[in-house]
Design a protein around this motif. Structure first.
Motif, mmCIF file in Angstrom:
data_model
loop_
_atom_site.group_PDB
_atom_site.id
_atom_site.type_symbol
_atom_site.label_atom_id
_atom_site.label_comp_id
_atom_site.label_asym_id
_atom_site.label_seq_id
_atom_site.Cartn_x
_atom_site.Cartn_y
_atom_site.Cartn_z
ATOM 1 N N ALA A 118 -11.833 -66.036 -19.755
ATOM 2 C CA ALA A 118 -12.136 -66.425 -21.139
ATOM 3 C C ALA A 118 -12.707 -67.843 -21.180
ATOM 4 O O ALA A 118 -13.665 -68.103 -21.917
ATOM 5 N N ALA A 119 -12.142 -68.751 -20.414
ATOM 6 C CA ALA A 119 -12.637 -70.128 -20.390
ATOM 7 C C ALA A 119 -14.048 -70.184 -19.792
ATOM 8 O O ALA A 119 -14.897 -70.942 -20.263
ATOM 9 N N VAL A 121 -16.390 -67.764 -19.776
ATOM 10 C CA VAL A 121 -17.353 -67.184 -20.733
ATOM 11 C C VAL A 121 -17.623 -68.178 -21.854
ATOM 12 O O VAL A 121 -18.769 -68.381 -22.259
ATOM 13 N N LYS A 122 -16.583 -68.819 -22.357
ATOM 14 C CA LYS A 122 -16.748 -69.799 -23.440
ATOM 15 C C LYS A 122 -17.617 -70.971 -22.984
ATOM 16 O O LYS A 122 -18.502 -71.425 -23.706
ATOM 17 N N LEU A 123 -17.388 -71.465 -21.768
ATOM 18 C CA LEU A 123 -18.137 -72.600 -21.251
ATOM 19 C C LEU A 123 -19.607 -72.251 -21.045
ATOM 20 O O LEU A 123 -20.498 -73.020 -21.407
ATOM 21 N N SER A 125 -21.309 -70.006 -22.576
ATOM 22 C CA SER A 125 -21.982 -69.697 -23.843
ATOM 23 C C SER A 125 -22.251 -70.944 -24.702
ATOM 24 O O SER A 125 -22.838 -70.840 -25.764
ATOM 25 N N ARG A 126 -21.817 -72.118 -24.231
ATOM 26 C CA ARG A 126 -22.061 -73.358 -24.983
ATOM 27 C C ARG A 126 -23.536 -73.655 -25.056
ATOM 28 O O ARG A 126 -24.296 -73.511 -24.182
#
Length: 126
Positions: A118-119, A121-123, A125-126
């Motif tokens: 999750a971390a 994917v979030k990073l 997608s920034r």
């Protein structure tokens, strides 16, 4: 040691985080995220030159730290990257600040492959 040559994300880790991060890197491939995993192998002194080289190769860094948020290894890694001029997106995923319980209760506070993924994917997608 660096595993893989992904160009989207550098995952910096050690210990148990290496195996988890390698499995997550394979999962991320299914989402078309190419990650490389850096096993620091030692923590004192940190292999800053190697970490910085691999960080610059992708421009994004996720530090995976099985120790706690406060006072954990990831604090030193992030500080070293910033001190040496890394300016790309940077995040860390850690275990919670707590006493580590025994048995299944430990799963409530320790990081997992799901939290790493999750971390990541979030990073990206920034």
């Amino acid at each position: 040691r660096t595993y893989g040559d992904g160009t989207d994300l550098t995952i910096v880790t050690f210990g148990n985080g290496v195996r988890m991060s390698l499995r997550v890197a394979r999962r991320l491939e299914k989402s078309h995220i190419a990650a490389r995993v850096v096993d620091m192998r030692w923590l004192a002194p940190l292999p800053v030159h190697d970490i910085l080289r691999e960080a610059n190769a992708t421009g994004r860094v996720l530090v995976v730290d099985e120790t706690r948020t406060s006072g954990g290894v990831s604090e030193g890694v992030v500080a070293a990257l910033v001190d040496d001029g890394f300016t790309g997106p940077l995040a860390r995923v850690t275990s919670d600040d707590s006493f580590i319980p025994l048995g299944d209760a430990a799963l409530e506070v320790l990081l997992s492959e799901d939290t790493i993924e999750a971390a990541a994917v979030k990073l990206v997608s920034r």
